[in-house]
Design an enzyme around this catalytic site. Structure first.
Site, short mmCIF file in Angstrom:
data_model
loop_
_atom_site.label_atom_id
_atom_site.label_comp_id
_atom_site.label_asym_id
_atom_site.label_seq_id
_atom_site.Cartn_x
_atom_site.Cartn_y
_atom_site.Cartn_z
CG ASP A 1 3.30 -88.34 -33.36
OD1 ASP A 1 2.12 -88.00 -33.62
OD2 ASP A 1 4.20 -87.53 -33.13
C1 NOJ Z 1 1.48 -85.27 -34.30
C2 NOJ Z 1 2.26 -84.78 -33.13
O1 NOJ Z 1 3.61 -85.10 -33.29
C3 NOJ Z 1 1.78 -85.34 -31.81
O2 NOJ Z 1 2.46 -84.70 -30.76
C4 NOJ Z 1 0.30 -85.21 -31.66
O3 NOJ Z 1 -0.13 -85.72 -30.43
C5 NOJ Z 1 -0.37 -85.94 -32.82
N1 NOJ Z 1 0.06 -85.36 -34.07
C6 NOJ Z 1 -1.88 -85.89 -32.73
O4 NOJ Z 1 -2.35 -84.62 -32.96
#
Ligand code: NOJ
Length: 754
Positions: free
Chosen positions: A296
């Site tokens: 993530d």
């Molecule tokens: C951070 C978020 O926690 C996640 O859910 C998301 O898919 C990613 N950023 C990419 O945007």
């Protein structure tokens, strides 16, 4: 063997051969021997640098944020340093970037394009928590399907969804992205969403040009962030992890999801992104997951402030050895992996395995055959926000609305509104908001295309005199506009108050310590109530709100979440009674933030609440019960449950049993009821929850009609982790509960013998 021309000739032949080989020997993952051969052949040609490129995911709107800040990600695409891109979309733009990769890199490996398509791409659907209130898995699959069709037409191959984190804490803003608090409902919806994104119900493979690869997130237990504060620590027993938090991830993977996102949080002392127990032992060894794991965002980098590694090199080493395959945006793999391999801290076979997993998916998606397969701008236009898609959005919005309360005034229920109604006051800061109807994570959707409640009401009640007054802002303390709202109310036959949160008040980095209606909105509501006019509160919010005053004093309350593009139409239909509300809460609504965590499937304790006994488990200042229970939701008709019966009163631990109940529509109009089936193991080697959902069925009943519903209770449903953490069915008595809400069931007892 390093001669470039020879290599290219060999490669083209190999790819051609691979492309023409038959799809026989397809395994359940959709991969096959031909793909495995192609992956191996390609891998054999790759340099370490090229391999690392395949493990690197860049955002198109930021440059990599790693230790060495870089500019010009497009140069990195050209030199093969990047294997996948997110946040780039439209058929034209993704094609442009894809061309850079294909035309400039030695091996011409196509890029994979990802995006957060969470609840719609251009056509917005209700926020996932809202849609979960439909308890309609076919609907969840359908909205995901539409999202995939639109996203794929815009050049995307991959969505960072479904988000399947169980959440028991409404302070956590990301509760809006999931399906609520229950593992059974959450699993059913997780699987449905995967099937929708990947077109599985329609028999599609990933190579179809209108599917997107699902990415299950956030693995694991991100939803248990302490105190509901985003990114915070999670700490729980293995039992809670496995029984409550893990099932929806597993269900999504079993449904066919072939990518997983590792979470930001630490779990029991180990950051999820460096957690071998999660990423390898459970995911790959126990669950046989064959896809790839992406981080993530900068969650590898974040292991430094987690204080488990000293620097980027250690972070990269921990992540890849734990089972991460692709680094999103952090630049750690890009800048550290080659060095780590040279130093012997990461083996090249570990890198190879990660690359294999990524390439396998690229082959399965048909990217090598058709790297520009999603570049058709006409198709993009034709498949975006079509009348059919907008109709699915409307349907989803209707079915997500939950009627929380509907009292009678002088013998008549407040809702639905009489068709003869003359003057309607529509007040509140959300009454004419279009943008907020999207909710959080509506990346590519256009708020201007949403129908506000005011617009929906004007359309639905063309003959009525509609008076609109904003009354106040969502989150400040000015009461200057109260008077105009009160004047409108005083002239009206009914007041519709649209109150709640902005769409930015839930989602990522949107935790709240106070989950009441923000700002002075509740003061406005209190004033509106003093006009003596019937007031309908339409709540718009991304999380359960604590509304004790409103629940007590406002006669009709409609939970409208953030319903997406057709929000205003759907709410107007419900208020008018064209659609009879059918939603049920997928999450508990507490009375007060102090009760959190409050969830229906809690344990009994050694001192269960007894109002007459001080020394039992309760508060001095509030009841234990929620404001609105999990599974609660009213209709404009009424349903009566009767004759709960078991096919047999006793079964062996290995047997299953059918449980039946009659449900009658005892009101005067057709309605949809969701019957919920719960169990409780009354004596077990470890304490079991007082209720656990094991099934649900939606049934349409005409006025007066009765239908018999039958659930099957299987050994799997009775299983739990015993003291030795073995999944077992133990003999003993099981309480069986079926009803229209977790707090309103009929019960009987089943005996389970050895
Ligand atoms: C951070 C978020 O926690 C996640 O859910 C998301 O898919 C990613 N950023 C990419 O945007």
């Amino acid at each position: 063997m390093r001669h470039p021309i020879l290599l290219l000739a060999f490669l083209s032949a190999m790819l051609l051969f691979g492309a023409c080989s038959s799809p026989e020997k397809r395994s359940t993952t959709g991969t096959n021997d031909a793909i495995e051969q192609r992956v191996d052949s390609l891998l054999a040609l790759m340099t370490l640098e090229e391999k690392i490129g395949q493990l690197t995911l860049y955002s198109s709107d930021f440059d990599v944020t790693g230790p060495t800040m870089r500019s010009g990600y497009l140069d990195d695409v050209k030199s093969g340093k990047v294997g996948a891109i997110f946040n780039a979309f439209t058929a034209a733009f993704t094609t442009k970037i894809q061309k850079l990769a294909i035309e400039n890199t030695r091996l011409k490996i196509p890029l994979l394009f990802g995006y957060d398509v969470i609840h719609g791409f251009k056509t917005a659907f209700p926020v996932p928590l809202g849609e979960a209130a439909s308890w309609d898995t076919a609907l969840c699959a359908r909205s995901a399907r539409v999202a995939a069709v639109e996203a794929a037409a815009a050049g995307l191959h991959w969505t960072f969804a479904p988000m399947v984190d169980i959440a028991r804490d409404p302070r956590w803003g990301r509760i809006t992205e999931g399906a609520g608090e229950d593992p059974h409902l959450g699993s059913a919806i997780a699987a449905a969403r995967v099937r929708g994104f990947q077109g599985i119900n329609e028999g599609k493979t990933l190579a179809a040009n209108d599917v997107v690869l699902a990415c299950v997130k956030h693995f694991a237990a991100y939803g248990a962030a302490e105190a509901g504060r985003d990114y915070n620590t999670t700490d729980m027993s293995d039992r809670v992890l496995r029984e409550i938090y893990l099932p929806p991830y597993k269900a999504a993977i079993d449904a066919g999801a072939l990518s997983v996102m590792s979470a930001f949080n630490e779990l029991n002392g180990v950051p999820a992104t460096g957690n071998q127990y999660l990423l390898t032992d459970i995911l790959r060894n126990e669950w046989k997951f064959k896809g790839f794991v992406v981080t993530d965002y900068t969650s590898i980098n974040e292991m430094i402030p987690h204080n488990v590694v000293a620097d980027s090199a250690e972070a990269g080493e921990l992540a890849i050895n734990a089972g991460v395959d692709m680094d999103m945006q952090g630049g750690i793999f890009q800048f550290q992996l080659a060095k780590l391999v040279k130093q012997g801290r990461v083996s090249e076979s570990t890198i190879n395995e990660a690359v294999r997993r990524v390439l396998r998916l690229k082959f399965m998606l048909g990217l090598f055959e058709a790297p520009y397969g999603r570049s058709d701008t006409t198709r993009e236009r034709e498949r975006t926000m079509t009348p059919e898609h907008l109709e699915v959005s409307l349907d989803a919005a209707r079915k997500s609305i939950v009627l929380l309360k509907n009292d009678s005034l002088k013998g008549n229920a407040i809702l639905p509104l009489a068709s003869t109604i003359k003057t309607i006051a529509i007040v509140g800061p959300l009454a004419d908001s279009k943008r907020d109807m999207l909710g959080a994570w509506a990346g590519a959707c256009d708020g201007n295309k949403c129908i506000s409640l005011l617009e929906g009401m004007k359309k639905r009640f063309p003959q009525a005199n509609i008076l609109y007054a904003k009354g106040c802002n969502i989150n400040d303390d000015s009461t200057n506009a109260f008077n105009a709202a009160l004047q409108a109310a005083s002239k009206a036959d009914v007041v519709i108050a649209a109150l709640g949160e902005t769409s930015e008040m839930s989602g990522e980095a949107a935790s709240r310590s106070n989950i009441g209606i923000p700002g002075v909105q509740e003061d406005l509501l209190k004033k509106l109530a003093t006009t003596g006019k019937p007031v309908v509160l339409v709540l718009m919010n991304g999380r359960p709100l604590a509304i004790p005053w409103a629940a007590q004093n406002i006669p009709a309350i409609v939970e409208a979440w953030f319903l997406g593009t057709r929000a205003g139409d759907a709410i107007a239909e419900v208020l008018a009674g064209d659609y009879n509300p059918s939603g049920k809460l997928p999450v508990t609504f507490p009375r007060s933030v102090g009760q959190i965590p409050l969830y229906y499937n809690h344990k009994n304790t050694g001192r269960p609440i007894n109002p007459k006994d001080k020394y039992t488990s309760k508060y001095l200042d509030i009841q234990n019960t929620p404001q609105f229970a999990f599974g609660h939701g009213l209709s404009y008709t009424t349903f009566a449950y009767s004759a709960l019966r078991l096919e047999k009163s006793s079964i062996k631990t290995s047997e299953q049993v059918r449980v039946s109940i009659d449900v009658q529509n005892t009101g005067t109009r057709e309605g949809v009821e969701t019957a919920q089936f719960y169990i409780r193991d009354l004596v077990a080697s470890v304490p079991r929850p007082v209720q656990e959902l094991r099934g649900f069925q939606k049934v349409v009943l005409k006025a007066g009609e009765t239908k018999t519903l039958t659930f099957t209770l299987t050994p799997e449903d009775l299983m739990f982790y015993n003291r030795q953490m073995k999944r077992v069915v133990e003999p003993g008595d099981i309480k069986i509960m079926v009803g229209g809400s977790s707090d309103n069931t009929l019960t009987t007892t089943l005996k389970v013998t050895q």
